[in-house]
Structures are given as C-alpha cells and as structure tokens.
Write a protein that holds these residues in place. Structure first.
Motif, PDB file in Angstrom:
ATOM      1  N   GLU A   1     -13.214   3.162   1.627  1.00 14.79           N
ATOM      2  CA  GLU A   1     -13.201   4.621   1.771  1.00 14.79           C
ATOM      3  C   GLU A   1     -14.400   5.016   2.630  1.00 14.79           C
TER       4      GLU A   1
ATOM      5  N   GLY B   1     -16.778  -0.612   0.509  1.00 15.78           N
ATOM      6  CA  GLY B   1     -15.845  -0.145   1.531  1.00 15.78           C
ATOM      7  C   GLY B   1     -14.583   0.394   0.909  1.00 15.78           C
TER       8      GLY B   1
ATOM      9  N   MET C   1     -11.885  -9.837  -1.947  1.00 17.17           N
ATOM     10  CA  MET C   1     -13.274 -10.211  -2.272  1.00 17.17           C
ATOM     11  C   MET C   1     -13.306 -11.524  -3.054  1.00 17.17           C
TER      12      MET C   1
ATOM     13  N   LEU D   1      -7.689  -3.098   6.149  1.00 13.45           N
ATOM     14  CA  LEU D   1      -6.498  -2.389   5.685  1.00 13.45           C
ATOM     15  C   LEU D   1      -5.374  -3.387   5.454  1.00 13.45           C
TER      16      LEU D   1
ATOM     17  N   THR E   1       0.857  -1.179   0.000  1.00 15.86           N
ATOM     18  CA  THR E   1       0.000   0.000   0.000  1.00 15.86           C
ATOM     19  C   THR E   1       0.889   1.223   0.000  1.00 15.86           C
TER      20      THR E   1
ATOM     21  N   GLU F   1      -2.272  -3.360   6.048  1.00 10.94           N
ATOM     22  CA  GLU F   1      -1.317  -3.601   7.134  1.00 10.94           C
ATOM     23  C   GLU F   1      -1.770  -4.743   8.043  1.00 10.94           C
TER      24      GLU F   1
ATOM     25  N   GLY G   1      -8.192  -5.066  -2.195  1.00 10.15           N
ATOM     26  CA  GLY G   1      -9.637  -5.168  -2.404  1.00 10.15           C
ATOM     27  C   GLY G   1     -10.040  -6.282  -3.370  1.00 10.15           C
TER      28      GLY G   1
ATOM     29  N   ASP H   1      -7.901   5.691  11.779  1.00 12.24           N
ATOM     30  CA  ASP H   1      -9.336   5.697  11.460  1.00 12.24           C
ATOM     31  C   ASP H   1     -10.167   5.988  12.712  1.00 12.24           C
TER      32      ASP H   1
HETATM   33  O1  DLL Z   1      -8.886  -0.313   1.577  1.00 15.27           O
HETATM   34  C1  DLL Z   1      -8.907  -2.668   2.170  1.00 15.27           C
HETATM   35  C2  DLL Z   1     -10.316  -2.757   1.705  1.00 15.27           C
HETATM   36  C3  DLL Z   1     -10.577  -3.172   0.422  1.00 15.27           C
HETATM   37  C4  DLL Z   1     -11.358  -2.500   2.584  1.00 15.27           C
HETATM   38  C5  DLL Z   1     -11.885  -3.323  -0.009  1.00 15.27           C
HETATM   39  C6  DLL Z   1     -12.654  -2.649   2.167  1.00 15.27           C
HETATM   40  C7  DLL Z   1     -12.926  -3.055   0.883  1.00 15.27           C
HETATM   41  P1  DLL Z   1      -5.973  -0.066   2.230  1.00 15.27           P
HETATM   42  O2  DLL Z   1      -5.826   0.290   0.793  1.00 15.27           O
HETATM   43  O3  DLL Z   1      -4.783  -0.485   2.999  1.00 15.27           O
HETATM   44  O4  DLL Z   1      -6.972  -1.263   2.384  1.00 15.27           O
HETATM   45  O5  DLL Z   1      -6.662   1.174   2.924  1.00 15.27           O
HETATM   46  C8  DLL Z   1      -7.026   1.114   4.263  1.00 15.27           C
HETATM   47  O6  DLL Z   1      -8.893   2.629   3.876  1.00 15.27           O
HETATM   48  O7  DLL Z   1      -7.236   2.587   7.042  1.00 15.27           O
HETATM   49  C9  DLL Z   1      -9.345   3.369   6.056  1.00 15.27           C
HETATM   50  O8  DLL Z   1      -8.799   4.658   6.172  1.00 15.27           O
HETATM   51  C10 DLL Z   1      -9.923   3.191   4.678  1.00 15.27           C
HETATM   52  N1  DLL Z   1     -11.077   2.276   4.695  1.00 15.27           N
HETATM   53  C11 DLL Z   1     -11.101   0.970   4.432  1.00 15.27           C
HETATM   54  N2  DLL Z   1     -12.360   0.481   4.562  1.00 15.27           N
HETATM   55  C12 DLL Z   1     -13.143   1.528   4.932  1.00 15.27           C
HETATM   56  C13 DLL Z   1     -14.521   1.699   5.228  1.00 15.27           C
HETATM   57  C14 DLL Z   1      -8.291  -1.279   1.998  1.00 15.27           C
HETATM   58  N3  DLL Z   1     -15.392   0.695   5.148  1.00 15.27           N
HETATM   59  C15 DLL Z   1      -7.720   2.394   4.680  1.00 15.27           C
HETATM   60  N4  DLL Z   1     -14.942   2.915   5.621  1.00 15.27           N
HETATM   61  C16 DLL Z   1      -8.246   2.319   6.098  1.00 15.27           C
HETATM   62  C17 DLL Z   1     -14.088   3.957   5.705  1.00 15.27           C
HETATM   63  C18 DLL Z   1     -12.308   2.675   5.032  1.00 15.27           C
HETATM   64  N5  DLL Z   1     -12.783   3.871   5.413  1.00 15.27           N
END
Ligand code: DLL
Length: 429
Positions: A211, A209, A143, A235, A89, A237, A139, A301
């Motif tokens: 965002e 999700g 999924m 996330l 990331t 991590e 993501g 978060d």
């Molecule tokens: O976003 C993983 C993911 C993929 C989650 C698909 C859900 C669906 P990263 O790219 O590492 O991983 O970003 C993580 O995105 O710390 C939040 O700030 C934000 N985030 C993830 N899910 C949500 C959510 C993926 N449901 C970062 N609502 C996290 C708000 C979210 N923010």
C-alpha cells in the motif's frame, strides 16, 4: 538466457537493454504461441521486428479489464497440469484476477524475493516475523519464500491477533518484521499499550509494502521499532511482492528487478513513455512467467524513474516510492490529491496519533473532504486541535478541508491494506 542475481544487478545499461530486447522478442513469440488472447492481440507483430527497447513501447497494452475478462483460465499459457500454485486478487471493486504459477514461476518468485531480502541485508542468521496475510493474497507466501531463499527462519504469523504478534516478536527474537505499513503501525500501537518497548525486541529491519505510505510514516516506523524501514513493491498480476524494493544503502527509491520484470513509465493520458525523472504510470511485463504471463500491463501505479546511480553499486534502475494509484487520486476544487500526501502532512503533527481516514462527500455539487484524525494524548481539547490541524493541512495541501477529531481508537485499524479513503460521493449522487 538468465544470468545469476549478482551479475544481473550489475549489468551496464547497454547490456540490460540488449538483454531486455532479446528476452522480449522471445516473450512475444511465446505469448503468440501459448495464449489465445495474445495470439489475437499480437496478430500483426513479428517478434523479429523488435530491435531496440523503443520498439516495445509500440506494442499494445494489457489492462486489468482484460485480465478480469479472462477469469478464471483464459490467460493461461500452460496446461493446467503444470500449474503448482494459484493466487487471486479482487482489488477493491469488480471481479477476480487469477495469477497461476508453474514450478519455474515459483522459482522466479523465490529468486525475485531473495533479492528483496538480500537488498535489505537479511540472511540466514535472521528471524523473520511475517505479518502479511497468508492466503490468496500474495504477501504472506511471497515473504515466506524470500525467507526460505536466503535461509532465514520464518515465523508465519499472518495478520490479526495483534497482542499475540507483539508477544511472538519479543519471545522469538525476530530481527525482521514484514507487514503492511498500516498494520505495522497498529502493532506498534499495541506494543505501547502492552508496555513493550523497542528495547525489548531484537528488530533491525522492516520490509513494508502492499500500500502507499509516506516518508513520514517511514520515519515513524523507524522510530517506534528502532529499525530501518524499507519499501517493497509488487502485484499479483506480475508475480506478487518482489518486482522492486529498497536497499539499505539507498533507502530512497526501489531497485526494479528489471531483468526479470521489464518496466516502462508512461503518460497515462497519451500512453507514450515519459522521460526519466518525470511522473507517470508504471507498465510491467512478466517476461519470464509461464503460467499467467502478462505483457505491458498498466498497473495504475504512479511513480518515476530515479536516474541517479545508487550508492549500493547495483545498476538496476530505481523507481520512486509509489505515489498512489491513478484511481486513488481525487480532485478537490481543482487540486489533485493523493491520500499519501495527506498522510505526510498529518504525520508531521506530533499532537496526532498516526492514524487517519479521509471521507469524501458532495454537498450542493461541491466536493468536501473531511479528514478524520485522533489525538495522540486522550486529554487533548478536540476543538482547538481540529482548528490547528485544519490550518496546517490547508497550508500544506493548498486547498480547504474539514477536520474531525475523533475519540482515541475509534478510527478502524488495519490488519492488511488500510482503507484510507471513503468516497461517499458515489452514494450521494
Ligand atoms: O500488494 C503484493 C505485495 C505484497 C507487495 C506484500 C508488497 C508487499 P496486490 O494485492 O496484487 O499485490 O496489490 C498490488 O498494491 O498495484 C499497488 O497499487 C499497491 N502496492 C503494492 N506495493 C506497494 C508499495 C500486493 N510498496 C497493488 N507502495 C499495486 C505503494 C503498493 N503501493
């Protein structure tokens, strides 16, 4: 050590706490043994001294900076030969964080993602249209693994080629759509342009999700697709998507798979735990991860624990929808704002298309927020619409903002995570 999902999601709070302490003790022991960073960080900590969950709150935290400094392999807890998959990331700034998975880690991820789909009522009869990006972003594959875990058919669309997405949604009879909420919104808009209505689709659930998104956006997506729109959080991590998600019955907060990922909510200033129902920063520990285990990771978060039990019968604690990131929050003349709140206010106005961008600028040492919006109907008079939106926003947010009504389709559409906030203050300085 691990219990099966059905049992694990029905433990009493006392059972869950006892299991968490036992798992954490073993986690600390393993971290000290396998990861040099933690050997140093936990030098004075005797795992046996962890007797109750409160003791965990006294352990040191891990920051994004720590993980970046460890790039690429300094956090690895296993021999590289045991690694089977790697993701990375970048965030929006700075260097990469690597997330590596052993075979056991991939099983853990599948298990966590299987629960996400099970909570959403997705099973072997479903066809899953997966519009999350495949690649280093977790993501797409996250999924994908969920669909494999529950035996559903998966269409690995990834992001982009939006007209083709609409055709595939219709022709392959998808019952489940997975995408970022902003990209789902863009797909909905493209459907309308192609004269494809929700009736022509078989969709019943959306798993959105990656965002922050508001309840108003949730309602909008439920309306245009005629689905239940559910939130999924995670996330890279920690694992990727799969840390927490909504169930169909509750639909107002996310069950954390707390037996797989230990969580805390802390006051971001003091670093101390906050009470249930009080907002703070989510801190996560990937207690069962092997390749890149992380202890007490400060996610940035903002959320809160929802103390009420969920009608679905799962006893795993729920967290509120993520409000935003600590670093997404900005202050306008003393008022703290998150883009998600502005989205909520904008989406209540039917005259507007559900897209927006926030431009933050500094003039004569004063911060100025310009909210870019688009009319839902192309023939709308821009000036009076801008006046109306400004009035509504000022009332909803309690602070003065500027509003610019842009031409239809001129605000950039997202195919992944939307960029809601353009901060020009840094350039102006
Ligand atoms: O976003 C993983 C993911 C993929 C989650 C698909 C859900 C669906 P990263 O790219 O590492 O991983 O970003 C993580 O995105 O710390 C939040 O700030 C934000 N985030 C993830 N899910 C949500 C959510 C993926 N449901 C970062 N609502 C996290 C708000 C979210 N923010």
């Amino acid at each position: 050590m691990m219990t099966m999902p059905r049992e694990a999601e029905r433990l009493t709070p006392e059972q869950m706490q006892a299991q968490s302490v036992a798992d954490f003790r073993e986690f600390v022991r393993r971290l000290k043994e396998t990861v040099p960073f933690y050997r140093e960080k936990l030098a004075g900590v005797d795992p046996k001294s962890l007797q109750q969950v409160q003791d965990i709150a006294d352990l040191p935290v891990t920051t994004k900076g720590d993980l970046r400094d460890a790039y690429p392999f300094d956090m690895l807890g296993v021999d590289l030969a045991r690694v089977q998959e790697m993701h990375a990331t970048s965030g929006t700034t700075g260097s990469c964080v690597v997330s590596a998975y052993t075979d056991n880690d991939l099983r853990l991820w599948r298990r966590a993602m299987g629960r996400v789909f099970a909570r959403a009522g997705v099973g072997s009869a479903d066809v899953v249209h997966n519009a999350y990006g495949y690649g280093l972003f977790t993501g797409g594959l996250g999924m994908h693994y969920a669909a494999l875990e529950v035996g559903a058919a998966v269409v690995p669309m990834s992001g982009g080629y939006t007209q083709r997405q609409v055709a595939m949604l219709r022709d392959l009879g998808a019952t489940v759509i997975c995408a970022t909420p902003s990209y789902a919104q863009h797909i909905a808009e493209t459907m309308e342009e192609m004269n494809v209505t929700a009736d022509a689709l078989r969709l019943r659930v959306g798993i959105f999700g990656a965002e922050p998104w508001s309840l108003e956006m949730c309602r909008e997506l439920e309306r245009v697709f005629n689905i239940a729109a559910l939130d999924v959080y995670g996330l890279a991590e920690i694992i990727g998507p799969g840390v927490a998600s909504e169930c169909v019955q509750g639909h107002e907060g996310l069950h954390v798979s707390e037996d797989l990922f230990y969580f805390e909510v802390i006051n971001p200033q003091t670093g101390r735990p906050v009470a249930d129902g009080e907002r703070g920063e989510l801190v996560l520990s990937s207690i069962l991860r092997e390749a890149t285990p992380v202890m007490r990771y400060r996610t940035g978060d903002i959320t809160q624990v929802l103390p009420e039990p969920c009608p679905c019968g799962r006893t795993t604690r729920r967290i509120d929808h993520i409000q935003g990131r600590v670093d997404d929050m900005f202050t306008l003349r003393g008022v703290n704002l998150f883009p998600r709140e502005i989205e909520a206010a904008l989406l209540q106005m039917d005259e507007l298309a559900p897209v927006f961008q926030l431009v933050l600028d500094r003039q004569a040492a004063l911060d100025r927020l310009d909210v870019h919006v688009e009319p839902r109907h192309p023939q709308a008079a821009h000036e009076s619409l801008a006046r109306h939106v400004k009035e509504q926003l000022n009332r909803a947010l309690g602070v003065n903002v500027q509003v610019t009504v842009k031409e239809p389709h001129s605000i950039p559409r997202s195919e992944g995570k939307a960029i809601r906030l353009v901060d020009r203050r840094k350039l102006a300085r």
